[in-house]
Design an enzyme around this catalytic site. Structure first.
Site, PDB file in Angstrom:
ATOM      1  N   GLY A 183       0.777  -1.241   0.000  1.00 58.51           N
ATOM      2  CA  GLY A 183       0.000   0.000   0.000  1.00 58.51           C
ATOM      3  C   GLY A 183       0.806   1.287   0.000  1.00 58.51           C
ATOM      4  O   GLY A 183       0.292   2.333   0.394  1.00 58.51           O
ATOM      5  N   ASN A 233       1.829   2.996  -2.666  1.00 56.96           N
ATOM      6  CA  ASN A 233       1.228   3.919  -3.642  1.00 56.96           C
ATOM      7  C   ASN A 233      -0.089   4.466  -3.113  1.00 56.96           C
ATOM      8  O   ASN A 233      -0.398   5.647  -3.298  1.00 56.96           O
ATOM      9  CB  ASN A 233       1.024   3.217  -4.990  1.00 56.96           C
ATOM     10  CG  ASN A 233       2.304   3.193  -5.797  1.00 56.96           C
ATOM     11  OD1 ASN A 233       2.747   4.235  -6.295  1.00 56.96           O
ATOM     12  ND2 ASN A 233       2.927   2.027  -5.901  1.00 56.96           N
ATOM     13  N   MET A 250      -3.654  -7.284  -6.993  1.00 49.22           N
ATOM     14  CA  MET A 250      -2.972  -8.385  -7.675  1.00 49.22           C
ATOM     15  C   MET A 250      -3.909  -9.416  -8.323  1.00 49.22           C
ATOM     16  O   MET A 250      -3.490 -10.538  -8.579  1.00 49.22           O
ATOM     17  CB  MET A 250      -2.029  -9.088  -6.691  1.00 49.22           C
ATOM     18  CG  MET A 250      -0.916  -8.192  -6.163  1.00 49.22           C
ATOM     19  SD  MET A 250       0.074  -7.426  -7.479  1.00 49.22           S
ATOM     20  CE  MET A 250       1.013  -8.849  -8.032  1.00 49.22           C
ATOM     21  N   LEU A 282      -9.168  -8.694 -13.264  1.00 44.33           N
ATOM     22  CA  LEU A 282     -10.550  -8.208 -13.155  1.00 44.33           C
ATOM     23  C   LEU A 282     -11.352  -8.702 -14.352  1.00 44.33           C
ATOM     24  O   LEU A 282     -10.827  -8.819 -15.464  1.00 44.33           O
ATOM     25  CB  LEU A 282     -10.547  -6.676 -13.111  1.00 44.33           C
ATOM     26  CG  LEU A 282      -9.854  -6.091 -11.868  1.00 44.33           C
ATOM     27  CD1 LEU A 282      -9.551  -4.609 -12.076  1.00 44.33           C
ATOM     28  CD2 LEU A 282     -10.709  -6.295 -10.627  1.00 44.33           C
ATOM     29  N   ASN A 285      -4.414   2.372 -13.292  1.00 44.68           N
ATOM     30  CA  ASN A 285      -3.500   1.429 -12.625  1.00 44.68           C
ATOM     31  C   ASN A 285      -2.078   1.955 -12.742  1.00 44.68           C
ATOM     32  O   ASN A 285      -1.752   2.680 -13.692  1.00 44.68           O
ATOM     33  CB  ASN A 285      -3.592   0.058 -13.316  1.00 44.68           C
ATOM     34  CG  ASN A 285      -2.658  -0.970 -12.701  1.00 44.68           C
ATOM     35  OD1 ASN A 285      -2.588  -1.113 -11.481  1.00 44.68           O
ATOM     36  ND2 ASN A 285      -1.907  -1.681 -13.542  1.00 44.68           N
ATOM     37  N   HIS A 297       1.862   0.559 -13.029  1.00 44.41           N
ATOM     38  CA  HIS A 297       2.654  -0.650 -13.296  1.00 44.41           C
ATOM     39  C   HIS A 297       4.138  -0.275 -13.264  1.00 44.41           C
ATOM     40  O   HIS A 297       4.528   0.759 -13.823  1.00 44.41           O
ATOM     41  CB  HIS A 297       2.288  -1.232 -14.665  1.00 44.41           C
ATOM     42  CG  HIS A 297       3.054  -2.479 -14.977  1.00 44.41           C
ATOM     43  ND1 HIS A 297       2.785  -3.689 -14.358  1.00 44.41           N
ATOM     44  CD2 HIS A 297       4.110  -2.699 -15.789  1.00 44.41           C
ATOM     45  CE1 HIS A 297       3.645  -4.595 -14.792  1.00 44.41           C
ATOM     46  NE2 HIS A 297       4.457  -4.029 -15.672  1.00 44.41           N
TER      47      HIS A 297
HETATM   48  C1  GRF Z   1       3.939  -1.278  -7.245  1.00 43.07           C
HETATM   49  O1  GRF Z   1       5.237  -1.489  -7.729  1.00 43.07           O
HETATM   50  C2  GRF Z   1       2.961  -1.099  -8.364  1.00 43.07           C
HETATM   51  O2  GRF Z   1       3.518  -0.470  -9.490  1.00 43.07           O
HETATM   52  C3  GRF Z   1       2.579  -2.501  -8.701  1.00 43.07           C
HETATM   53  O3  GRF Z   1       2.537  -3.174  -7.473  1.00 43.07           O
HETATM   54  C4  GRF Z   1       3.390  -2.505  -6.547  1.00 43.07           C
HETATM   55  C5  GRF Z   1       2.548  -2.157  -5.372  1.00 43.07           C
HETATM   56  O4  GRF Z   1       3.305  -1.584  -4.330  1.00 43.07           O
HETATM   57  N1  GRF Z   1       1.345  -2.541  -9.436  1.00 43.07           N
HETATM   58  P1  GRF Z   1       2.557  -0.841  -3.152  1.00 43.07           P
HETATM   59  O5  GRF Z   1       1.546  -1.846  -2.574  1.00 43.07           O
HETATM   60  O6  GRF Z   1       1.866   0.353  -3.711  1.00 43.07           O
HETATM   61  O7  GRF Z   1       3.605  -0.492  -2.152  1.00 43.07           O
END
Ligand code: GRF
Length: 234
Positions: free
Chosen positions: A14, A16, A92, A95, A109, A111
């Site tokens: 979490g 991000n 993860m 969908l 999203n 990535h």
């Molecule tokens: C990030 O690297 C994001 O780009 C990818 O999964 C990771 C999630 O990290 N989709 P966090 O849970 O936001 O720390």
């Protein structure tokens, strides 16, 4: 200014999500974080959401007969939050097309690669194996095919000669935390939208042409704000 209610979907750490919550703590940011949904009851991100007093719901796949029923429950929870935008942040699970279709243009999203390179899992390991000298992250609109929707914004970081996967991931993650709030802001303001499977920018000044949002390798934004971005002519 009306702030767009945004729900964040997570499965894990979490960080991000935390960056988006942090950005939205500023009332000038055009987004209000309305809620967090996790498919994992033990996602560390839930603790952060709780600390920040953001309503959070766990909607576990195991509690539903199939993916469609799971996504329907998520959709109902998003409705309960009054969500207008959905930000996937390390969610993860695949969908269903029906769910994605319903939120198309309103679901984004992040990535950890410069898409279309290295879609899917283990992007950093594959970037190192490929020997690319430039890596980064991408925010894109979500479409049914994973990590393939129209690109909104990208940040680039260098790959250094002695990088390990962990070092590279940390450098990209720092860029992710800068990029995701910028991209969400563009969507919430209506400065960028998805149209006929493409990203369309509307940055004012009568310009309707697609523009990239690039962070320089040293992580200083090349286009730190919308005014600069509108002036940016590649
Ligand atoms: C990030 O690297 C994001 O780009 C990818 O999964 C990771 C999630 O990290 N989709 P966090 O849970 O936001 O720390």
């Amino acid at each position: 200014m009306s702030r767009k209610k945004t729900a964040i979907m997570i499965s894990g750490r979490g960080s991000n999500m935390a960056a988006l919550i942090e950005a939205a703590a500023d009332h000038g940011f055009p987004v209000e974080i309305a809620g967090v949904i996790s498919d994992k009851a033990d996602a560390p991100g839930l603790v952060i959401a709780n600390q920040r007093k953001i309503p959070a719901r766990v909607i576990a796949r195991a509690d539903f007969a199939n993916r469609r029923a799971h996504d329907s429950a998520i959709d109902a929870a998003l409705g309960g939050f009054g969500a207008e935008i959905v930000a996937l942040a390390g969610y993860m699970r695949l969908l269903t097309a029906g769910f994605v279709g319903k939120w198309q243009g309103r679901m984004i999203n992040i990535h950890p690669s410069l898409l279309p390179l290295f879609r899917g899992l283990d992007a950093h390991r594959r970037a190192l194996e490929a020997g690319v000298r430039l890596h980064g992250c991408t925010v894109h609109f979500v479409t049914p095919e994973v990590d393939s929707g129209p690109i909104i914004a990208q940040a680039a970081v260098p790959v250094l000669a002695d990088d390990t996967e962990e070092m590279l991931a940390a450098r990209v993650l720092k860029a992710e935390h800068q990029l995701y709030p910028l991209a969400l802001r563009l969507v919430a303001e209506g400065s960028v939208r998805m149209e006929a499977g493409r990203t369309v920018f509307d940055l004012g000044h009568g310009s309707e042409r697609a523009s990239p949002l690039i962070l320089a390798p040293d992580l200083r934004p090349a286009a730190p704000n919308l005014e600069d971005l509108a002036r940016f002519t590649p």
